[in-house]
Motif scaffolding. Structure first.
Motif, PDB file in Angstrom:
ATOM      1  N   LYS A  30       0.835  -1.206   0.000  1.00  0.00           N
ATOM      2  CA  LYS A  30       0.000   0.000   0.000  1.00  0.00           C
ATOM      3  C   LYS A  30       0.870   1.256   0.000  1.00  0.00           C
ATOM      4  N   ILE A  31       0.336   2.361  -0.507  1.00  0.00           N
ATOM      5  CA  ILE A  31       1.030   3.644  -0.488  1.00  0.00           C
ATOM      6  C   ILE A  31       0.667   4.350   0.812  1.00  0.00           C
ATOM      7  N   ALA A  32       1.632   4.457   1.728  1.00  0.00           N
ATOM      8  CA  ALA A  32       1.374   5.081   3.028  1.00  0.00           C
ATOM      9  C   ALA A  32       1.388   6.599   2.938  1.00  0.00           C
ATOM     10  N   ALA A  33       2.263   7.138   2.108  1.00  0.00           N
ATOM     11  CA  ALA A  33       2.380   8.593   1.941  1.00  0.00           C
ATOM     12  C   ALA A  33       3.050   8.856   0.605  1.00  0.00           C
ATOM     13  N   SER A  34       2.842  10.050   0.084  1.00  0.00           N
ATOM     14  CA  SER A  34       3.436  10.396  -1.213  1.00  0.00           C
ATOM     15  C   SER A  34       3.634  11.896  -1.313  1.00  0.00           C
ATOM     16  N   ALA A  35       4.491  12.282  -2.245  1.00  0.00           N
ATOM     17  CA  ALA A  35       4.747  13.707  -2.494  1.00  0.00           C
ATOM     18  C   ALA A  35       5.163  13.878  -3.947  1.00  0.00           C
ATOM     19  N   LYS A  36       4.725  14.956  -4.558  1.00  0.00           N
ATOM     20  CA  LYS A  36       5.123  15.263  -5.920  1.00  0.00           C
ATOM     21  C   LYS A  36       6.585  15.700  -5.949  1.00  0.00           C
ATOM     22  N   VAL A  37       7.303  15.266  -6.984  1.00  0.00           N
ATOM     23  CA  VAL A  37       8.721  15.591  -7.144  1.00  0.00           C
ATOM     24  C   VAL A  37       8.923  16.192  -8.527  1.00  0.00           C
ATOM     25  N   ALA A  38       9.344  17.452  -8.574  1.00  0.00           N
ATOM     26  CA  ALA A  38       9.593  18.105  -9.858  1.00  0.00           C
ATOM     27  C   ALA A  38      10.891  17.581 -10.467  1.00  0.00           C
ATOM     28  N   ALA A  39      10.896  17.395 -11.758  1.00  0.00           N
ATOM     29  CA  ALA A  39      12.083  16.902 -12.452  1.00  0.00           C
ATOM     30  C   ALA A  39      13.153  17.990 -12.508  1.00  0.00           C
ATOM     31  N   PRO A  40      14.449  17.607 -12.527  1.00  0.00           N
ATOM     32  CA  PRO A  40      15.502  18.605 -12.678  1.00  0.00           C
ATOM     33  C   PRO A  40      15.646  19.023 -14.131  1.00  0.00           C
ATOM     34  N   ARG A  99      15.061  15.715  -3.512  1.00  0.00           N
ATOM     35  CA  ARG A  99      15.369  16.940  -4.255  1.00  0.00           C
ATOM     36  C   ARG A  99      14.199  17.229  -5.174  1.00  0.00           C
ATOM     37  N   ASP A 100      13.632  18.401  -5.010  1.00  0.00           N
ATOM     38  CA  ASP A 100      12.482  18.833  -5.795  1.00  0.00           C
ATOM     39  C   ASP A 100      12.963  19.811  -6.846  1.00  0.00           C
ATOM     40  N   GLY A 101      12.990  19.392  -8.105  1.00  0.00           N
ATOM     41  CA  GLY A 101      13.560  20.231  -9.158  1.00  0.00           C
ATOM     42  C   GLY A 101      15.069  20.207  -9.102  1.00  0.00           C
ATOM     43  N   ASP A 102      15.697  21.359  -9.330  1.00  0.00           N
ATOM     44  CA  ASP A 102      17.159  21.439  -9.394  1.00  0.00           C
ATOM     45  C   ASP A 102      17.816  21.612  -8.032  1.00  0.00           C
ATOM     46  N   VAL A 132      13.520  22.079   3.501  1.00  0.00           N
ATOM     47  CA  VAL A 132      14.615  21.875   4.446  1.00  0.00           C
ATOM     48  C   VAL A 132      15.830  22.717   4.100  1.00  0.00           C
ATOM     49  N   THR A 133      16.373  22.552   2.887  1.00  0.00           N
ATOM     50  CA  THR A 133      17.591  23.248   2.509  1.00  0.00           C
ATOM     51  C   THR A 133      17.675  23.306   0.995  1.00  0.00           C
ATOM     52  N   THR A 134      18.788  23.761   0.470  1.00  0.00           N
ATOM     53  CA  THR A 134      19.012  23.801  -0.970  1.00  0.00           C
ATOM     54  C   THR A 134      20.380  23.229  -1.296  1.00  0.00           C
ATOM     55  N   VAL A 135      20.527  22.766  -2.542  1.00  0.00           N
ATOM     56  CA  VAL A 135      21.791  22.254  -3.051  1.00  0.00           C
ATOM     57  C   VAL A 135      22.063  22.901  -4.408  1.00  0.00           C
ATOM     58  N   PRO A 136      23.310  22.895  -4.873  1.00  0.00           N
ATOM     59  CA  PRO A 136      23.600  23.478  -6.190  1.00  0.00           C
ATOM     60  C   PRO A 136      22.873  22.731  -7.312  1.00  0.00           C
ATOM     61  N   GLY A 137      22.428  23.468  -8.303  1.00  0.00           N
ATOM     62  CA  GLY A 137      21.757  22.859  -9.437  1.00  0.00           C
ATOM     63  C   GLY A 137      21.363  23.896 -10.456  1.00  0.00           C
ATOM     64  N   GLY A 138      21.054  23.442 -11.655  1.00  0.00           N
ATOM     65  CA  GLY A 138      20.657  24.346 -12.727  1.00  0.00           C
ATOM     66  C   GLY A 138      20.887  23.711 -14.077  1.00  0.00           C
ATOM     67  N   ALA A 139      21.052  24.555 -15.088  1.00  0.00           N
ATOM     68  CA  ALA A 139      21.172  24.068 -16.463  1.00  0.00           C
ATOM     69  C   ALA A 139      22.421  23.225 -16.679  1.00  0.00           C
ATOM     70  N   VAL A 153      24.296  10.209 -16.124  1.00  0.00           N
ATOM     71  CA  VAL A 153      23.709   9.186 -15.260  1.00  0.00           C
ATOM     72  C   VAL A 153      23.127   9.872 -14.031  1.00  0.00           C
ATOM     73  N   LEU A 154      21.846   9.705 -13.805  1.00  0.00           N
ATOM     74  CA  LEU A 154      21.147  10.383 -12.711  1.00  0.00           C
ATOM     75  C   LEU A 154      20.714   9.362 -11.668  1.00  0.00           C
ATOM     76  N   GLN A 155      21.173   9.536 -10.434  1.00  0.00           N
ATOM     77  CA  GLN A 155      20.764   8.666  -9.344  1.00  0.00           C
ATOM     78  C   GLN A 155      19.442   9.171  -8.752  1.00  0.00           C
ATOM     79  N   PRO A 156      18.700   8.300  -8.068  1.00  0.00           N
ATOM     80  CA  PRO A 156      17.454   8.751  -7.447  1.00  0.00           C
ATOM     81  C   PRO A 156      17.711   9.909  -6.478  1.00  0.00           C
ATOM     82  N   PRO A 157      16.955  10.991  -6.594  1.00  0.00           N
ATOM     83  CA  PRO A 157      17.177  12.171  -5.737  1.00  0.00           C
ATOM     84  C   PRO A 157      16.494  12.032  -4.387  1.00  0.00           C
ATOM     85  N   VAL A 158      16.781  10.924  -3.679  1.00  0.00           N
ATOM     86  CA  VAL A 158      16.052  10.578  -2.459  1.00  0.00           C
ATOM     87  C   VAL A 158      17.035  10.086  -1.408  1.00  0.00           C
TER      88      VAL A 158
END
Length: 371
Positions: free
Chosen positions: A66-76, A103-106, A121-128, A88-93
């Motif tokens: 069963k799905i106990a909880a969920s959240a939308k995750v924006a693609a980078p 990680r939500d988006g970039d 919570v916080t931010t990490v480097p990301g972008g184009a 190669v992109l690892q799961p952002p979790v």
């Protein structure tokens, strides 16, 4: 979505080198400042969950499927290595003892709890031209972040830092390097923490295929300076994609043997594998192991078989049509499309059962976190 020809996987796993870490001494004991977004719970969760990314949604899957909880995750942002190769992109979790971080988006790091709460919570480097992969310590205090700078034409800048989860305090760069934009280059993935040490997977940074790669080594390094204390997989074997608190297995496709290591790099057991076995996973206690075949052209159909390592490698059960990726708990495994339940290890004549998931996806780890 991680399908690659079996031959290509073997060649990659046997050819990739491994970087050595150098760095400085941060303050390892400094804790993140308290905030509603990162205060650990005093009670450990009563239930373990498998983590699945499905159609832009992070799902916490119970042992009952069963799905106990969920959240939308924006693609980078879309990242490539050029010359028709993809990054190669690892799961952002990443999971701690009481929250799942993603990680939500970039750049944005958010959390999800089993009761459905979410927050920033916080931010990490990301972008184009930059992308980050991360791992949060089980106590919610520290975060390790691997940043890839894909801006240069022929190389990727790699940096690994550790800092407080909240506020970016006690920031220390513990590793920096570069990798060619080729499939035989190497990068790192901070996948988890073991007793205050960082557990890092060594990967190819680029691929001609969309997915389907496996780690070439696992490194255990000090979070204060990046100094490596153990290496697993250096003997030309295929390490488990998702490791266990008990350690990680490594399959030698030539000798058909699985070697099980603890997180000190010590061999704790071995097992004889079958010709189609390619990936593996230790149960949380290390008492059992599952095997699945490779993916891609010429590979066997999806299946999962389990072996009781605590009883001299006795066969315990198997199921066709579903390939497990990781253990949820001692009796349940997560596959991209199902939860596979095996009976207690003493009941080898009881057939395993399969519960189909509402939607299939990509395995993204286990909650609670920590190795």
């Amino acid at each position: 979505m991680r399908s690659v020809a079996l031959v290509a996987l073997v060649v990659l796993a046997l050819s990739c080198g491994s970087p050595s870490a150098t760095g400085h001494n941060p303050s390892p004991s400094a804790a993140a400042s308290e905030s509603p977004s990162a205060s650990p719970s005093s009670n450990a969760p009563a239930v373990s969950y498998g983590l699945l990314l499905s159609a832009g949604t992070l799902e916490m899957i119970t042992p009952a499927g069963k799905i106990a909880a969920s959240a939308k995750v924006a693609a980078p942002s879309v990242h490539t290595c050029g010359q028709e190769t993809g990054a190669v992109l690892q799961p952002p979790v990443s999971a701690s003892s009481d929250k799942v971080y993603f990680r939500d988006g970039d750049t944005k790091i958010r959390f999800l709890t089993p009761d459905g709460r979410t927050g920033d919570v916080t931010t990490v480097p990301g972008g184009a031209t930059k992308i980050s992969f991360f791992s949060v310590s089980p106590d919610d205090h520290r975060i390790a972040v691997l940043v890839e700078d894909l801006g240069p034409a022929t190389s990727i800048g790699i940096s690994l830092y550790v800092e407080d989860l909240v506020g970016h305090g006690n920031h220390t760069l513990i590793y920096s390097s570069s990798a060619p934009k080729l499939q035989d280059g190497t990068t790192l993935w901070p996948m988890g923490w073991h007793q205050g040490l960082l557990v890092l997977a060594v990967w190819a940074p680029c691929t001609f295929q969309p997915a389907g790669l496996v780690p070439t080594e696992w490194h255990v390094s000090k979070a204060i300076d990046g100094k490596r204390v153990a290496t697993i997989g250096q003997n030309q074997c295929i390490p488990s994609y998702w490791p266990s608190p008990a350690g990680v297995a490594c399959l030698d496709l030539g000798t058909h043997q699985a070697v099980v290591y603890d997180w000190a790099g010590k061999i704790v057991s071995t097992d004889t594998t079958q010709v189609d076995d390619f990936q593996s996973g230790l149960s949380p206690s290390g008492a059992a192991i599952f095997y699945t075949p490779g993916q891609g052209i010429g590979a066997a159909p999806p299946s999962t078989r389990i072996v009781n390592l605590a009883s001299s490698g006795s066969r315990h059960g198997s199921v066709d049509g579903h390939a497990a990726c990781l253990w949820i708990d001692e009796g349940h495994m997560l596959a991209p499309d199902a939860v596979i339940a095996f009976p207690p290890l003493g009941q080898s004549l009881v057939a395993p059962s399969v519960t189909a998931l509402p939607t299939s996806g990509e395995c993204a780890g286990r909650f609670p976190g920590g190795l």
